[in-house]
Design a protein around this motif. Structure first.
Motif, PDB file in Angstrom:
ATOM      1  N   ILE A 186       0.856  -1.184   0.000  1.00 42.68           N
ATOM      2  CA  ILE A 186       0.000   0.000   0.000  1.00 42.68           C
ATOM      3  C   ILE A 186       0.891   1.232   0.000  1.00 42.68           C
ATOM      4  N   ASN A 187       0.637   2.138  -0.924  1.00 47.38           N
ATOM      5  CA  ASN A 187       1.431   3.372  -1.038  1.00 47.38           C
ATOM      6  C   ASN A 187       2.930   3.082  -1.064  1.00 47.38           C
ATOM      7  N   GLY A 188       3.325   2.004  -1.736  1.00 46.48           N
ATOM      8  CA  GLY A 188       4.732   1.657  -1.876  1.00 46.48           C
ATOM      9  C   GLY A 188       5.316   0.866  -0.718  1.00 46.48           C
ATOM     10  N   ALA A 189       4.512   0.516   0.273  1.00 43.40           N
ATOM     11  CA  ALA A 189       5.031  -0.190   1.445  1.00 43.40           C
ATOM     12  C   ALA A 189       4.405  -1.568   1.593  1.00 43.40           C
ATOM     13  N   GLU A 190       5.237  -2.566   1.905  1.00 44.97           N
ATOM     14  CA  GLU A 190       4.731  -3.860   2.355  1.00 44.97           C
ATOM     15  C   GLU A 190       4.379  -3.677   3.831  1.00 44.97           C
ATOM     16  N   ILE A 191       3.160  -4.085   4.223  1.00 47.02           N
ATOM     17  CA  ILE A 191       2.684  -3.804   5.578  1.00 47.02           C
ATOM     18  C   ILE A 191       2.163  -5.077   6.227  1.00 47.02           C
ATOM     19  N   TYR A 192       2.575  -5.279   7.485  1.00 49.39           N
ATOM     20  CA  TYR A 192       2.050  -6.399   8.266  1.00 49.39           C
ATOM     21  C   TYR A 192       2.204  -6.101   9.748  1.00 49.39           C
ATOM     22  N   ILE A 193       1.529  -6.927  10.565  1.00 53.00           N
ATOM     23  CA  ILE A 193       1.528  -6.770  12.023  1.00 53.00           C
ATOM     24  C   ILE A 193       2.009  -8.077  12.640  1.00 53.00           C
ATOM     25  N   LEU A 194       2.896  -7.967  13.641  1.00 50.46           N
ATOM     26  CA  LEU A 194       3.377  -9.140  14.372  1.00 50.46           C
ATOM     27  C   LEU A 194       2.908  -9.068  15.819  1.00 50.46           C
ATOM     28  N   ILE A 195       2.304 -10.146  16.302  1.00 51.95           N
ATOM     29  CA  ILE A 195       2.033 -10.309  17.733  1.00 51.95           C
ATOM     30  C   ILE A 195       3.287 -10.997  18.276  1.00 51.95           C
ATOM     31  N   GLU A 196       4.069 -10.294  19.068  1.00 50.64           N
ATOM     32  CA  GLU A 196       5.377 -10.800  19.460  1.00 50.64           C
ATOM     33  C   GLU A 196       5.352 -11.551  20.786  1.00 50.64           C
ATOM     34  N   ASN A 197       6.530 -12.005  21.208  1.00 52.79           N
ATOM     35  CA  ASN A 197       6.666 -12.833  22.412  1.00 52.79           C
ATOM     36  C   ASN A 197       6.141 -12.139  23.664  1.00 52.79           C
ATOM     37  N   GLN A 198       5.634 -12.919  24.574  1.00 49.03           N
ATOM     38  CA  GLN A 198       5.022 -12.400  25.798  1.00 49.03           C
ATOM     39  C   GLN A 198       5.868 -12.753  27.010  1.00 49.03           C
ATOM     40  N   GLN A 199       5.884 -11.856  27.976  1.00 50.72           N
ATOM     41  CA  GLN A 199       6.537 -12.110  29.254  1.00 50.72           C
ATOM     42  C   GLN A 199       5.488 -12.092  30.344  1.00 50.72           C
ATOM     43  N   GLU A 200       5.611 -13.005  31.298  1.00 52.64           N
ATOM     44  CA  GLU A 200       4.651 -13.081  32.398  1.00 52.64           C
ATOM     45  C   GLU A 200       5.393 -13.033  33.725  1.00 52.64           C
TER      46      GLU A 200
END
Length: 146
Positions: free
Chosen positions: A43-57
């Motif tokens: 979109i608008n020249g950019a590859e775009i994605y979202i990462l749900i990253e590692n969790q700390q408890e």
């Protein structure tokens, strides 16, 4: 009850899955890593994605006799990758949409978790000879009674 890490990850993925769009395009969400066959929109020249990253408890600092309380920190990363030049604006706009889906800016949230706070948000810039990538990393603190 599921494992805390699994339970929170599922809540985040369900809250965001197919709900984050930019210029009418759904932004894909991945659980920690991109899959080999992932289709990444441009979109608008950019590859775009979202990462749900590692969790700390960890144990929450305030405990009472009636219930056990856990604090779990969940990072979310928005990635926008351009060929050489671009703007972090898209990344920041998508991060705002994500935040709106997770919490209402106060102590209330939309995931059914006792308390969610945005603990940290930072923008990262990475560049190579052929690409520039902007990332917005948001770390959410989730308080749960188990």
């Amino acid at each position: 009850m599921l494992n805390i890490s699994t339970e929170i990850r599922i809540k985040y993925i369900n809250a965001l899955k197919n709900n984050i769009t930019y210029n009418g395009v759904v932004i894909p969400i991945f659980d920690e890593i991109l899959t080999a066959d992932a289709v990444i929109p441009k979109i608008n020249g950019a590859e775009i994605y979202i990462l749900i990253e590692n969790q700390q408890e960890m144990d929450y600092s305030v405990q009472n006799m009636c219930k056990y309380t856990i604090e779990a920190k969940r990072p979310i990363r928005v990635v926008t990758k351009f060929s050489l030049t671009g703007s972090r604006r898209i990344c920041e706009d998508i991060a705002k949409m994500i935040d709106d889906k997770i919490r209402d800016g106060r102590d209330n949230n939309h995931l059914g978790i006792r308390d969610i706070k945005l603990q940290l948000a930072r923008t990262l810039t990475e560049s190579s000879q052929s690409h520039t990538a902007y990332s917005k990393v948001m770390i959410y603190s989730n308080i749960l009674d188990i």
